[in-house]
Write a protein that holds these residues in place. Structure first.
Motif, PDB file in Angstrom:
ATOM      1  N   PRO A 154       6.909  -1.981  -8.083  1.00 36.06           N
ATOM      2  CA  PRO A 154       6.765  -0.522  -8.022  1.00 36.06           C
ATOM      3  C   PRO A 154       5.576  -0.038  -7.211  1.00 36.06           C
ATOM      4  O   PRO A 154       5.417   1.171  -7.036  1.00 36.06           O
ATOM      5  CB  PRO A 154       6.605  -0.141  -9.497  1.00 36.06           C
ATOM      6  CG  PRO A 154       6.008  -1.356 -10.139  1.00 36.06           C
ATOM      7  CD  PRO A 154       6.603  -2.523  -9.416  1.00 36.06           C
ATOM      8  N   PHE A 155       4.732  -0.967  -6.705  1.00 36.39           N
ATOM      9  CA  PHE A 155       3.528  -0.536  -6.001  1.00 36.39           C
ATOM     10  C   PHE A 155       3.493  -0.930  -4.535  1.00 36.39           C
ATOM     11  O   PHE A 155       2.495  -0.705  -3.856  1.00 36.39           O
ATOM     12  CB  PHE A 155       2.289  -1.102  -6.715  1.00 36.39           C
ATOM     13  CG  PHE A 155       2.211  -0.744  -8.161  1.00 36.39           C
ATOM     14  CD1 PHE A 155       1.982   0.565  -8.554  1.00 36.39           C
ATOM     15  CD2 PHE A 155       2.408  -1.716  -9.132  1.00 36.39           C
ATOM     16  CE1 PHE A 155       1.929   0.902  -9.903  1.00 36.39           C
ATOM     17  CE2 PHE A 155       2.363  -1.397 -10.480  1.00 36.39           C
ATOM     18  CZ  PHE A 155       2.120  -0.076 -10.863  1.00 36.39           C
ATOM     19  N   LEU A 156       4.574  -1.540  -4.030  1.00 34.22           N
ATOM     20  CA  LEU A 156       4.535  -1.958  -2.634  1.00 34.22           C
ATOM     21  C   LEU A 156       5.780  -1.498  -1.883  1.00 34.22           C
ATOM     22  O   LEU A 156       5.804  -0.401  -1.328  1.00 34.22           O
ATOM     23  CB  LEU A 156       4.377  -3.480  -2.540  1.00 34.22           C
ATOM     24  CG  LEU A 156       4.137  -4.061  -1.135  1.00 34.22           C
ATOM     25  CD1 LEU A 156       2.934  -3.392  -0.466  1.00 34.22           C
ATOM     26  CD2 LEU A 156       3.933  -5.571  -1.207  1.00 34.22           C
ATOM     27  N   LEU A 157       6.814  -2.311  -1.848  1.00 36.62           N
ATOM     28  CA  LEU A 157       7.929  -2.033  -0.953  1.00 36.62           C
ATOM     29  C   LEU A 157       8.805  -0.882  -1.426  1.00 36.62           C
ATOM     30  O   LEU A 157       9.275  -0.089  -0.609  1.00 36.62           O
ATOM     31  CB  LEU A 157       8.783  -3.294  -0.763  1.00 36.62           C
ATOM     32  CG  LEU A 157       9.827  -3.214   0.346  1.00 36.62           C
ATOM     33  CD1 LEU A 157       9.184  -2.836   1.680  1.00 36.62           C
ATOM     34  CD2 LEU A 157      10.561  -4.547   0.497  1.00 36.62           C
ATOM     35  N   ILE A 158       9.040  -0.772  -2.725  1.00 31.17           N
ATOM     36  CA  ILE A 158       9.919   0.298  -3.205  1.00 31.17           C
ATOM     37  C   ILE A 158       9.375   1.674  -2.847  1.00 31.17           C
ATOM     38  O   ILE A 158      10.086   2.499  -2.265  1.00 31.17           O
ATOM     39  CB  ILE A 158      10.177   0.157  -4.720  1.00 31.17           C
ATOM     40  CG1 ILE A 158      11.114  -1.031  -4.976  1.00 31.17           C
ATOM     41  CG2 ILE A 158      10.786   1.442  -5.283  1.00 31.17           C
ATOM     42  CD1 ILE A 158      11.421  -1.271  -6.438  1.00 31.17           C
ATOM     43  N   PRO A 159       8.102   1.986  -3.155  1.00 29.93           N
ATOM     44  CA  PRO A 159       7.593   3.312  -2.732  1.00 29.93           C
ATOM     45  C   PRO A 159       7.509   3.461  -1.215  1.00 29.93           C
ATOM     46  O   PRO A 159       7.720   4.558  -0.693  1.00 29.93           O
ATOM     47  CB  PRO A 159       6.203   3.382  -3.379  1.00 29.93           C
ATOM     48  CG  PRO A 159       5.825   1.980  -3.675  1.00 29.93           C
ATOM     49  CD  PRO A 159       7.108   1.276  -3.974  1.00 29.93           C
ATOM     50  N   LEU A 160       7.215   2.356  -0.502  1.00 26.15           N
ATOM     51  CA  LEU A 160       7.146   2.445   0.960  1.00 26.15           C
ATOM     52  C   LEU A 160       8.523   2.713   1.542  1.00 26.15           C
ATOM     53  O   LEU A 160       8.671   3.546   2.453  1.00 26.15           O
ATOM     54  CB  LEU A 160       6.564   1.151   1.530  1.00 26.15           C
ATOM     55  CG  LEU A 160       6.425   1.090   3.063  1.00 26.15           C
ATOM     56  CD1 LEU A 160       5.487   2.197   3.555  1.00 26.15           C
ATOM     57  CD2 LEU A 160       5.901  -0.277   3.495  1.00 26.15           C
ATOM     58  N   LEU A 161       9.541   2.019   1.026  1.00 28.18           N
ATOM     59  CA  LEU A 161      10.902   2.186   1.520  1.00 28.18           C
ATOM     60  C   LEU A 161      11.430   3.588   1.241  1.00 28.18           C
ATOM     61  O   LEU A 161      11.914   4.290   2.148  1.00 28.18           O
ATOM     62  CB  LEU A 161      11.813   1.141   0.872  1.00 28.18           C
ATOM     63  CG  LEU A 161      13.266   1.111   1.339  1.00 28.18           C
ATOM     64  CD1 LEU A 161      13.355   0.528   2.734  1.00 28.18           C
ATOM     65  CD2 LEU A 161      14.111   0.287   0.372  1.00 28.18           C
ATOM     66  N   LEU A 162      11.337   4.010  -0.018  1.00 30.02           N
ATOM     67  CA  LEU A 162      11.829   5.336  -0.381  1.00 30.02           C
ATOM     68  C   LEU A 162      10.956   6.426   0.240  1.00 30.02           C
ATOM     69  O   LEU A 162      11.464   7.457   0.693  1.00 30.02           O
ATOM     70  CB  LEU A 162      11.861   5.484  -1.903  1.00 30.02           C
ATOM     71  CG  LEU A 162      12.805   4.537  -2.656  1.00 30.02           C
ATOM     72  CD1 LEU A 162      12.711   4.772  -4.160  1.00 30.02           C
ATOM     73  CD2 LEU A 162      14.237   4.705  -2.188  1.00 30.02           C
ATOM     74  N   GLY A 163       9.651   6.188   0.271  1.00 25.80           N
ATOM     75  CA  GLY A 163       8.742   7.182   0.834  1.00 25.80           C
ATOM     76  C   GLY A 163       8.980   7.396   2.316  1.00 25.80           C
ATOM     77  O   GLY A 163       8.960   8.540   2.805  1.00 25.80           O
ATOM     78  N   THR A 164       9.210   6.310   3.050  1.00 24.73           N
ATOM     79  CA  THR A 164       9.501   6.434   4.483  1.00 24.73           C
ATOM     80  C   THR A 164      10.788   7.206   4.699  1.00 24.73           C
ATOM     81  O   THR A 164      10.869   8.077   5.584  1.00 24.73           O
ATOM     82  CB  THR A 164       9.615   5.038   5.138  1.00 24.73           C
ATOM     83  OG1 THR A 164       8.391   4.334   4.972  1.00 24.73           O
ATOM     84  CG2 THR A 164       9.920   5.167   6.624  1.00 24.73           C
ATOM     85  N   GLY A 165      11.806   6.912   3.896  1.00 21.03           N
ATOM     86  CA  GLY A 165      13.078   7.633   4.011  1.00 21.03           C
ATOM     87  C   GLY A 165      12.920   9.124   3.730  1.00 21.03           C
ATOM     88  O   GLY A 165      13.466   9.961   4.454  1.00 21.03           O
ATOM     89  N   ILE A 166      12.163   9.443   2.686  1.00 25.75           N
ATOM     90  CA  ILE A 166      11.933  10.864   2.333  1.00 25.75           C
ATOM     91  C   ILE A 166      11.134  11.546   3.441  1.00 25.75           C
ATOM     92  O   ILE A 166      11.466  12.665   3.873  1.00 25.75           O
ATOM     93  CB  ILE A 166      11.194  10.969   0.981  1.00 25.75           C
ATOM     94  CG1 ILE A 166      12.104  10.489  -0.162  1.00 25.75           C
ATOM     95  CG2 ILE A 166      10.747  12.408   0.729  1.00 25.75           C
ATOM     96  CD1 ILE A 166      11.383  10.351  -1.489  1.00 25.75           C
ATOM     97  N   TYR A 167      10.079  10.897   3.908  1.00 29.61           N
ATOM     98  CA  TYR A 167       9.214  11.484   4.934  1.00 29.61           C
ATOM     99  C   TYR A 167       9.974  11.743   6.225  1.00 29.61           C
ATOM    100  O   TYR A 167       9.879  12.839   6.807  1.00 29.61           O
ATOM    101  CB  TYR A 167       8.040  10.537   5.182  1.00 29.61           C
ATOM    102  CG  TYR A 167       7.069  11.014   6.241  1.00 29.61           C
ATOM    103  CD1 TYR A 167       6.246  12.114   6.007  1.00 29.61           C
ATOM    104  CD2 TYR A 167       6.968  10.353   7.465  1.00 29.61           C
ATOM    105  CE1 TYR A 167       5.342  12.554   6.976  1.00 29.61           C
ATOM    106  CE2 TYR A 167       6.068  10.778   8.431  1.00 29.61           C
ATOM    107  CZ  TYR A 167       5.262  11.877   8.187  1.00 29.61           C
ATOM    108  OH  TYR A 167       4.379  12.322   9.144  1.00 29.61           O
ATOM    109  N   MET A 168      10.761  10.760   6.667  1.00 30.74           N
ATOM    110  CA  MET A 168      11.509  10.935   7.907  1.00 30.74           C
ATOM    111  C   MET A 168      12.658  11.927   7.727  1.00 30.74           C
ATOM    112  O   MET A 168      13.025  12.635   8.683  1.00 30.74           O
ATOM    113  CB  MET A 168      12.036   9.602   8.410  1.00 30.74           C
ATOM    114  CG  MET A 168      10.958   8.619   8.851  1.00 30.74           C
ATOM    115  SD  MET A 168       9.799   9.307  10.065  1.00 30.74           S
ATOM    116  CE  MET A 168      10.911   9.651  11.448  1.00 30.74           C
TER     117      MET A 168
END
Length: 471
Positions: free
Chosen positions: A17-31
């Motif tokens: 929950p502190f590395l790839l999952i937030p980065l993956l979902l966060g990048t998708g939301i941001y873009m």
């Protein structure tokens, strides 16, 4: 502690929950925010342009944009769509399917971004072919040591992953499917795959493009029709199944049958992990195929590549997940995840039809994935060691196909999850760093050509007017 346990612990951190999952979902939301919901507002035009228009087939590149799409689909639509989905549901509960969907919808814009960058920063190699992908656009788009480090890291992880997700797991699935359906000895399957894969690789990207263009639509249609028949026969159960899926996605799932129970975090973790295993959005792998496409502008190929995630996740994965939930086999436990989808189809269809359809689909899906990933690994090898290393890579890759078909490889599945995550990290970081360029050039092109109908001459003039250094 066994090697499998050790790799599993590392994979748990990467996919935690502190590395790839937030980065993956966060990048998708941001873009998604920066590109104003690009994946939703342009999907219809992108599907038309990639599947019907074929208007860019005479542009610079090695294969048509349609062949680039089918090559990426060949690598993406694999065992993850059948076994991967079953594993997610058996470990995270029915609610994991919602997180697979969310990963897919957000992943569409990540897939667009990486394909755009792949074409935007592609290069012509020593053989006159187009080469691109994160191993190039991270180095060329991000100046200084950071870009170089990210590009090299991606290439190394991609080469390693090509032998796991793209080779051994798939070869093993083909051998198991041929044995279950036709009684073929795994050694025979291994020899056959060794010969066929070797012959295909000798033909390069042009041969891969031609094969996948004919092969991929057929294999998807066979599986989708089988799944739709199962759903039609159980149509009255669909509303209750959908309600269960959405309820469990946000509350977790209680223990039942062979299912040990799963909390909300498990549903998210396994949904996201298996979602990216299935559609590869954010991993950067499909961008390597996109770079070879004949296209008049990076935005066009980015939109075509984006539809791959839609086809893979919103269509194929959804059918698999609904069939598993509706037939009630999802709670039998993770130990039988490998046969769960086949059991679901068998329960719903008469005679042996269900199991046969799934077994044949696994063979087709896995074989096509091997073909697609061989190209990904070869291009990354070339970016690190030069064109001459491609021959060595092809020889090793072909031999590993035989090993995967004839060896028990439980540890490879854990290793494949870890390699997928390690690939995605430098690519997602690169997308965020280059998000301004992606947004600026995407918005400019869609303002100029909102319907994707402009002629090559008009697009060429637009590129010249924009001062864009691309061909």
């Amino acid at each position: 502690m066994t090697l499998n346990d050790y790799l599993g612990n590392i994979s748990g951190i990467v996919w935690g929950p502190f590395l790839l999952i937030p980065l993956l979902l966060g990048t998708g939301i941001y873009m998604t925010i920066r590109l104003r919901g690009l994946q939703f507002r342009t999907l219809g035009r992108a599907l038309r342009h990639g599947l019907i228009d074929r208007s860019d087939d005479k542009a610079a590149g090695d294969i048509s944009d349609y062949q680039a799409l089918t090559t990426a689909l060949a690598a993406t639509v694999g065992v993850g769509n059948i076994v991967g989905v079953a594993t997610a549901l058996s470990l995270g509960g029915p609610g994991a399917l919602v997180w697979i969907w969310i990963t897919g919808l957000l992943g569409m814009v990540s897939k667009y971004s990486e394909a755009f960058l792949a074409v935007r920063f592609r290069v012509t190699d020593a053989a006159g072919e187009q080469s691109g992908g994160p191993q190039y656009y991270l180095r060329r788009g991000i100046k200084g040591p950071i870009g170089k480090i990210l590009g090299i890291a991606f290439a190394v992880f991609a080469i390693i992953a090509s032998f796991g997700i793209g080779n051994m797991t798939q070869a093993n699935a083909v051998a198991a499917g041929l044995h279950d359906t036709f009684g073929l000895d795994p050694w025979v399957s291994g020899v056959l795959m060794f010969i066929v894969i070797g012959a295909v690789l000798l033909g390069g990207i042009q041969a891969i493009g031609r094969i996948t263009a004919a092969f991929v639509p057929l294999m998807i249609v066979i599986y989708v029709i089988g799944g739709l028949v199962v759903l039609a026969m159980n149509v009255e159960q669909i509303p209750a199944a959908v309600a269960t899926i959405f309820k469990d996605a946000f509350t977790g799932t209680a223990a039942t049958g062979g299912f040990a129970g799963a909390g909300l975090m498990m549903a998210i973790q396994y949904g996201v992990a298996r979602g990216i295993f299935s559609n590869e959005s954010g991993m950067g792998s499909a961008a390597i195929a996109a770079a070879a496409a004949k296209t008049n502008h990076p935005v066009r190929q980015g939109l075509v590549s984006m539809t791959q995630t839609f086809i893979d996740t919103i269509i194929v994965v959804t059918i698999t997940g609904l069939v598993i939930v509706i037939t009630g086999v999802w709670d039998k436990g993770a130990d039988v995840a490998g046969t769960m989808t086949a059991d679901a189809f068998s329960q719903a269809l008469p005679g042996q039809w269900g199991g046969t359809i799934v077994s044949i689909s696994v063979v087709f899906f896995a074989f096509s994935t091997i073909i697609g990933w061989s190209y990904y690994g070869e291009r990354c090898t070339e970016s690190l060691f030069g064109r001459g290393a491609s021959v060595v890579y092809r020889a090793i890759f072909t031999c590993v196909v035989f090993i995967g078909a004839t060896t028990e490889i439980k540890v490879v599945w854990t290793f494949a999850d870890l390699a997928n995550g390690l690939m995605a990290l430098p690519n997602l970081i690169g997308i965020l760093i280059l998000s301004g360029l992606i947004t600026r050039e995407t918005m400019a092109y869609l303002k100029f050509d909102p319907k994707l109908r402009k002629t090559p001459t008009e697009v060429g003039q637009f590129i010249e007017d924009q001062g864009m250094k691309w061909k």
